[in-house]
Structures are given as structure tokens and as C-alpha cells.
Design a protein around this motif. Structure first.
Motif, PDB file in Angstrom:
ATOM      1  N   PHE A 173      -0.857   5.037   8.848  1.00 12.74           N
ATOM      2  CA  PHE A 173      -2.191   5.609   8.618  1.00 12.74           C
ATOM      3  C   PHE A 173      -3.202   5.941   9.888  1.00 12.74           C
ATOM      4  CE2 PHE A 173      -2.640   2.642   4.401  1.00 12.74           C
ATOM      5  CZ  PHE A 173      -1.737   3.516   3.903  1.00 12.74           C
ATOM      6  N   GLU A 176      -2.067   9.235  10.445  1.00 15.10           N
ATOM      7  CA  GLU A 176      -2.608  10.206   9.755  1.00 15.10           C
ATOM      8  C   GLU A 176      -4.106  10.608  10.110  1.00 15.10           C
ATOM      9  OE1 GLU A 176      -1.422  12.563   7.718  1.00 15.10           O
ATOM     10  OE2 GLU A 176      -0.147  11.059   7.391  1.00 15.10           O
ATOM     11  N   VAL A 177      -4.827   9.422  10.720  1.00 16.62           N
ATOM     12  CA  VAL A 177      -6.134   9.684  11.140  1.00 16.62           C
ATOM     13  C   VAL A 177      -6.161  10.638  12.335  1.00 16.62           C
ATOM     14  CG1 VAL A 177      -8.092   8.839  12.062  1.00 16.62           C
ATOM     15  CG2 VAL A 177      -6.869   7.348  10.569  1.00 16.62           C
ATOM     16  N   PHE A 422      -6.632  -1.074  10.429  1.00 18.89           N
ATOM     17  CA  PHE A 422      -5.556  -0.727  10.776  1.00 18.89           C
ATOM     18  C   PHE A 422      -4.543  -1.872  10.840  1.00 18.89           C
ATOM     19  CE2 PHE A 422      -8.002   3.259  11.202  1.00 18.89           C
ATOM     20  CZ  PHE A 422      -7.665   3.833   9.937  1.00 18.89           C
TER      21      PHE A 422
END
Lengths: 457, 457
Positions: A173, A176-177, A422
Motif C-alpha cells: 500500500f 501504491e501511494v 501502514f
């Protein structure tokens, strides 16, 4: 009359810092210079120009100018997420039944989720100003990479991030950010660089390390036209940019006539701690005030509490300059812990010198105790803290409990550097009671120290 | 002279709302009453007492009192994360080259990551005040469950969350946040309730729905001693609590003499939109002012734009009261979309009535266009928005572009309800160009409408 202290102190726009504070100007013993890894002589500005932007080199080498103006463009960007609040932890105090007054400076209120954005925008700005196309960097836990991606997206710069492979895989994630902000993210070690291929050949199946990702990002920069390398911690320039944290904290405290007794911060490479404490240590250096300054590090990566103060390589591939710092040895690989931002083998040369000279103390804490503090904090203060930040929470709570026992009404300020959104794998391990505490043995450290380079200046 | 408008308008503590605003008091056509699912007669307070707390029932049924004081304990909790900033989107305006002035009310600056905390703390507070042990609820995307867990942890209440199974599996981090706050999280449908077992038997392998999780949470509450059920949207009481958003927004705008032309919010069950627009619609109802109010919903779950205004069940298991609302039918299952908070088949009865009476308009947007807006917004404004919130961003950008074309200097205010940290799977699909847009056919909707109950009042 004492002004009523709100839950959160927000400075007004006209109260915000217009200049960064360079603590080196007030240090009698300056931090030792970076050394060229080939010649072992101090790096000149010309040599550094192969890697860094010109204005950042000036800031890196400037031991004399106490205040450096923040460019207006950076001040405008800061307005997007600054001032960060200085929060009075009324609920935590009540929960702990302590007479201590606890404040935290919360740097997590931006999408990068941490203080890293303060230096990311500065470094990206100078790169843009120099007419560059983009920058390369490394990231471990991902906070720095995210921050830099955001800054580059804002300025229209390209951003190439080498992400430690284990984080790349475990934190999709985060990756992906960064991609959402337009960055290219490569797991490190990779076969896109010579040093990456060499490390892969020597250590097949390695999951990477920050030192290794640094080597790759530096090599990538030197092979790309119009790119420079940027780094999110350790460097003098980074501590300089991060002083916006400490300056805001000091202004907010002074606005309400609050005098802190102790200031606590977590310490990985030193970016947040250095930024938070510099203005306060400046007062100590000038003999104006006295504070208890506490650096908190993981027991699994104890560079200040168990490291050596010596010249060492900043990266695993040994392509970067050497720095004199508290270090565990550039080959030191900390056991798996969940505070990815606190796994660096060394420590900022500025903070190392200040620690060596007695201006701050250091403590190491184990991660189960850290997550216990994190959970306790989250439940009463509402913020889910990053594992890194929670090291500071642990010691703040310990100190507040001591106050309960002694009855002292100390004023404690700590840096809450970021959020843990996260890091839920780590919280899950804690919730499931599957968290391990591992502390390196003396033998392991001795073995690692034996790889320190011999430097005779 | 016009006051200089800061990037972010933060109200001072003494400027914060002390009362919630009940828009029903100013509505000529009141929202229709909830009906008993057994008798199809209006629910009495006594009947509702089996499910809800006493004071919340009063709020649910009160169509007359315009202002309801916020208890001091809730005001104190609000201070932990409120006021939320009203941000002038200078960077987005510049990027769009629009003469429009864009503001957003950002509700994501708390660990629950959304506005849901505003009602969670209120509902938990009244449960605690009534001496209850705990509460049960359902959660879809997880924002509501997280918010309620936080509120319960703060007050020392137990919290049992039924989480739609597909989210439970796809969003393990959301689940972990709730556990960190001490909640019990059960994937729904589960075998812990009769209705869950029935649904599992009828639809083996189902991944669940919000309507189904509601049925389970309500059943669980009725079987537990000292527990009540709480719900994060749709209800009148929820809209009431959420008016803290609109009241703060109005106060911040008035502080700087800003008159909005249009107010935009995303609409799932209506909690955020209702809270944001109620005080403005109140002015319209009283004939004091005129605004363009726009509800934005996903094209895949278009309750306002394509639904029927009729009595329908609020849950799949048909154990809850019926509400008169815009609905797609309680059996409607929207195609997979990534805005989990906007997948409910119905809409708040208050908003449904206001929409029916012409006080607001509605638009539906497709999710690829939504993520395009989200990414554009993130890159210039720094905040990574939740997919739900990004529906409002999409229409705000569309309207700002229209202003660029017409030259109109409209003032646009939209609600940025939350952050997207737990939605990176969705962003990944968008980054990889693997996102699908699916719109239900007329035939599908007709089939779903055919299940609407016949109600003759």
C-alpha cells in the motif's frame, strides 16, 4: 494571568518560522566533515556536486550561519499541512494519573503521514530550482519515499525510489501511494544497478537493507542526466529543514509561557529528533536555558546506546561519503523489528557530536513495550501512532509515571512523528501476542564493529 | 476591507458549535416516520427502546427542536480532533486555471480517518450514560466501525462489530485498527446469529452486504444483556450529530464573509452530506438564503438519481424498521465498486424528503472518473482522499472547469469526508488501469424494485 491552554495549539500563519535554525553555528565542537570514500579526505563542495544539488551542498557544509531563510515557495507548500499542532495530552495525563504535563508535536497530519515532508519539499524545491528533471532516493518503511513523491508531484519533478525489498513486498500500500503520486518504485536490491547486481550475486535471496538501497539510488543518479540524489535523514541539511518542527514547538510553548523540562524524540537517522531539539539545544549551547533531552532508539538497533563514535560508511555498497557518527557498523543488519524508520546503522553526525558532548541522553526500548505504549496512547488520545513515534511515547509515559511516583509536575514534550496506518501488520502481531523482542549480543556487535574502516585524519 | 483568507481556516475553541442543528424543525414536509416491520405502523419510542438508547430515540423522533445542546463530555472529545479545517484549495484552483474559489471541509484528520467519529462519540456517550456495557454495530468499508471502536475505547465501553465479509477479508488492516482499539470484529454473515445462519444457508459463499451485517448486529444486541445497537448513517440522530460539520463550515465561512454558491457532498446513507448541508438548507427552508446543493453518488449504486421514493426495509434480513426513502430495493447488491461507504441501497429519510421537495439535486459518477479526480486532487492538495470523498471532488472539479469556460467566479464548498489510506487496493487498480465501471441496467433495477414492500398508511 496564565492564558488558558487549548487542547491543541495552532500557530497563526504570521507566527510560523520564516527561517530554519542551523544548530552547528552554536556548536563549539562542530560535527566532523564527510570523507571521500576513495581518498578518505574531507569531501569538497565540488566532489559533492556529483551527487547533490548546489544549494543543498552549501547547506550541508555551512557550519556558521545560524538562521537560513526558508524560500517563499517552500513556505507556501508548508501552509498545506503546517503548522502542525502542539497537543496537550490531557486524556493521557488523566489515564496515567500523573501530575506531569504532557505535550506532543504531531507531524502526522499529512498524506505522507510523517515529518519527512518538511525536508522532502525543500530538497525537491532546490532540485527544481537548479533545473533538474528529477531525483533518486531510497526508502525503507516508506515514509520518506511517500513524502518525496508528494513533493515531486507538486513541483512536477520525476521521482525514482529504491524501496528496501522486504518493505516493497510487505507494504504494497505504501508502494501504491507513491505510484499514485507518480513515482517509479523499484525493489532493492535490483538488477537495474551494478551495485544491486553485485549484492544480489553475493547474497542471493536477500530482502535488502536501507544501506543497500542508498547505494543503488546514488548509482542510478550518477547514470541519469538531469537527476540528483536526495536523502531523508542523517545529513546536516535534513536536520536543518526539520528544525521547522522545533521552531514551531518553541513558538507554541512560548505563546503560552510553557517551559518544558524534558524533550523526547525517537531516533533513527536523527531527522525528527534533530529537528525537534535543535532550537532547544541551541539555548543550551548559548548558556540560556537547560533541558533534559532524550533520544529513544530500538533495543534491536542501538546506535547511540551501544554503538561506537567513529567514521563509518553511510551505505552498504560503500559508494557514499563516510561520516563520523555513532554507528553499529555499515554491515549491521538489525533483527526484524517493526519500526522500519529506526533500522539505520548510524546516526546524524550533528546529533552524534551533541550526544558525545553531553547535550542529550539516550535510551533503548524493546518493541513489545513500544506497542503497549502505542496502544495505550491510541485509545485515549485517538491518534494511531507510527511504531517509530511510539518509541518516544514509551519514554514519555515512563517519565510521566515517575512523576506520579515522585509527585513532580514536570512538563514533558515529545515528538509524535507520524501515523501507523501502514503498519497494521505490526499492530496485528502485537494484538496476537506474536511480537518478538530481540537484542543483539555483545559478540554480534563486536563482529560488526570489526568492519569499521580505519581513518587517520 | 476583506480579511486575508488563510489556506486553512481553523475556528478558535470558543467559536465551535455548542449545539447540533435539527433541520427537521424547519422542514414543512417532515421526513416520514419509521415503521414497525411487523405491523407496518409507525414505530413508537417504546418499540425503538428494544434497539436504541433512550436519549437517542428522543433525538430520532424529535421533529420540532431546532437546536439540541451538545453534552460537555462530547464537546471535550470533539476537541481531540475538531475543529476540522476548512481549506481553500488554492493549489487545485491554480492547476485547473479556474476563476472559481474552491473550499473543502476536511474531516479526515483523526485516526478513524473520516467524519464518522462525530456521531460515534455521541452514540457511545449516550450508551455509557444509560449505564450500558457495550454496543453492537455493522461496518462496510470500516470507517464507521473504526470510529465507534475509538469512541468506545475512550469511554470504556465494549464494542462488537459485524464487518461485511468481503471487507473483512480485503481490508485486514481496518480490522486490525478496530482490534487495536479493543473491539471484537466478526465477519458477516456469520454463524453467530440466526439471521446470519439463515443467509449463509440461502446464499452459501456470499461475501455479505451492509444490509445483512445490520441484521446480524441488531440480532446480537437483542440477545446480549446491557447492549444496544448503534448505526453510523441514515438515521435522523446521525444526521443531527453530523451537523457539527456544517455548523463549523458555516461559522468559518462567515468569519471571512464568504458566501458559497454551491455545496457538494458525497452521498451513501447521507450522514456526511446531511451534516454538511443541513445548516445551509435550514436557511433555504426559512427563506433566508439560496444555495445550489449537490449530492454525488456512484453510478453503480444510484439511490437518488435512479431509485424510488418509497417505504423500504433498512436491512436485508428485514428485522429493522422500514423507512421512507429513495431506495434501490433492500435486495439490491451494487456491483463491486471501491467506495464501500456508498454501497447502501437507501438514503437518509431527511435527505430523501429534501431531495423530493427540490432543495437539492443529485448526480451520479463512475468510479474511473472518481479516481482520476482523486489522483489529481492528491497531487496538488497533498491529501490522499477516500474513494467516497472523491465523488464530491469529481463534481467540484467538473463545476470548477465549467467556471473556467463561463468565466464565473463561483464559490464552491465540498465535503472531504476522509482519507484513503486503507483503500490502496482500489488506487492500485486505478494505477494499473484495471478499474471497471459498471452501471446497473433498467431491467436490474426494475427487478429490485419489485421487492419493495406494499405499505398503506
Amino acid at each position: 494571568m496564565e492564558k488558558k491552554i487549548p487542547y491543541k495549539i495552532y500557530l497563526e500563519e504570521d507566527e510560523l518560522p520564516k527561517m530554519w535554525y542551523n544548530v552547528r553555528a552554536d556548536m563549539k565542537n562542530k560535527p566532523a566533515p564527510l570523507l571521500n570514500p576513495g581518498t578518505l579526505k574531507p569531501m569538497t563542495a565540488e566532489e559533492l556536486a556529483g551527487v547533490f544539488c548546489d544549494e543543498l551542498i552549501q547547506q550541508e557544509l555551512d557550519d556558521d550561519t545560524a538562521y537560513i531563510p526558508i524560500p517563499e515557495e517552500i513556505i507556501n507548500f508548508y501552509k498545506m499541512y503546517r503548522p502542525s499542532p502542539l497537543v496537550r495530552a490531557y486524556c493521557l495525563e488523566e489515564k496515567l494519573q500523573t501530575p506531569a504535563k504532557i505535550y506532543y508535536k504531531f507531524e502526522g497530519n499529512n498524506t505522507s503521514g510523517s515529518h519527512k515532508l518538511n525536508s522532502a519539499i525543500a530538497q525537491a524545491y532546490y532540485a527544481k530550482k537548479q533545473g533538474l528533471k528529477g531525483v533518486t532516493t531510497e526508502t525503507g518503511a516508506g515514509q520518506w519515499g511517500t513524502a518525496l513523491s508528494m513533493a515531486c508531484a507538486y513541483l512536477g519533478l520525476d521521482c525514482k525510489v529504491y524501496m528496501v525489498k522486504v518493505s516493497y513486498e510487505q507494504k504494497p500500500f505504501r508502494r501504491e501511494v507513491m505510484r499514485t503520486y507518480g513515482a517509479t518504485v523499484t525493489p532493492s536490491p535490483s538488477d537495474t544497478t551494478e551495485v544491486g547486481r553485485r549484492i544480489l550475486a553475493e547474497h542471493p535471496g536477500t530482502t535488502g537493507s536501507l544501506g543497500c538501497a542508498i547505494s543503488e539510488a546514488v548509482e542510478a543518479e550518477t547514470k541519469l542526466d538531469g537527476y540528483k540524489y536526495v536523502l531523508g535523514s542523517v545529513l546536516n541539511q535534513v536536520l536543518l529543514h526539520q528544525t521547522v518542527i522545533g521552531l514551531e514547538t518553541k513558538a507554541a510553548l512560548e505563546k503560552y509561557n510553557i517551559k518544558p523540562d524534558m524533550i523526547i524524540g525517537c531516533a533513527g537517522g536523527g531527522s525528527n529528533l534533530g529537528g525537534l531539539v535543535s532550537p532547544f539545544i541551541g539555548e543550551m549551547l548559548r548558556g540560556e536555558n537547560q533541558y533534559q533531552i532524550i533520544a529513544v532508539e530500538p533495543a534491536s538497533c542501538p546506535s547511540l546506546t551501544r554503538g561506537k563514535f567513529a567514521y563509518d560508511f553511510c551505505d552498504t555498497g560503500k559508494v557514499c561519503p563516510l561520516a563520523k557518527m555513532y554507528t553499529l557498523g555499515s554491515n549491521f543488519i538489525p533483527s526484524a523489528n517493526h519500526a522500519g524508520g529506526l533500522r539505520y546503522h548510524g546516526m546524524s553526525p550533528i546529533l552524534s557530536q551533541l550526544y558525545h558532548d553531553g547535550y542529550m541522553e539516550a535510551r533503548s526500548v524493546e518493541q513489545t513495550a513500544v506497542f503497549e505504549a502505542a496502544t495505550q496512547f491510541a485509545r485515549v488520545e485517538g491518534i494511531l501512532p507510527a511504531p517509530e513515534s511510539s518509541h518516544a511515547i514509551r519514554v514519555a509515559i515512563d517519565e510521566a509515571i515517575k512523576c506520579r511516583e515522585t509527585g513532580e509536575e514536570k512538563t514533558i514534550v515529545f515528538g509524535l512523528t507520524g501515523t501507523g496506518y501502514f503498519d497494521m501488520v505490526a499492530y496485528g502481531k502485537y494484538n496476537d501476542k506474536e511480537m518478538n523482542d530481540y537484542i543483539p549480543t555483545d559478540e554480534e556487535l563486536e563482529k560488526s564493529f570489526s568492519t569499521l574502516p580505519e581513518v587517520n585524519l
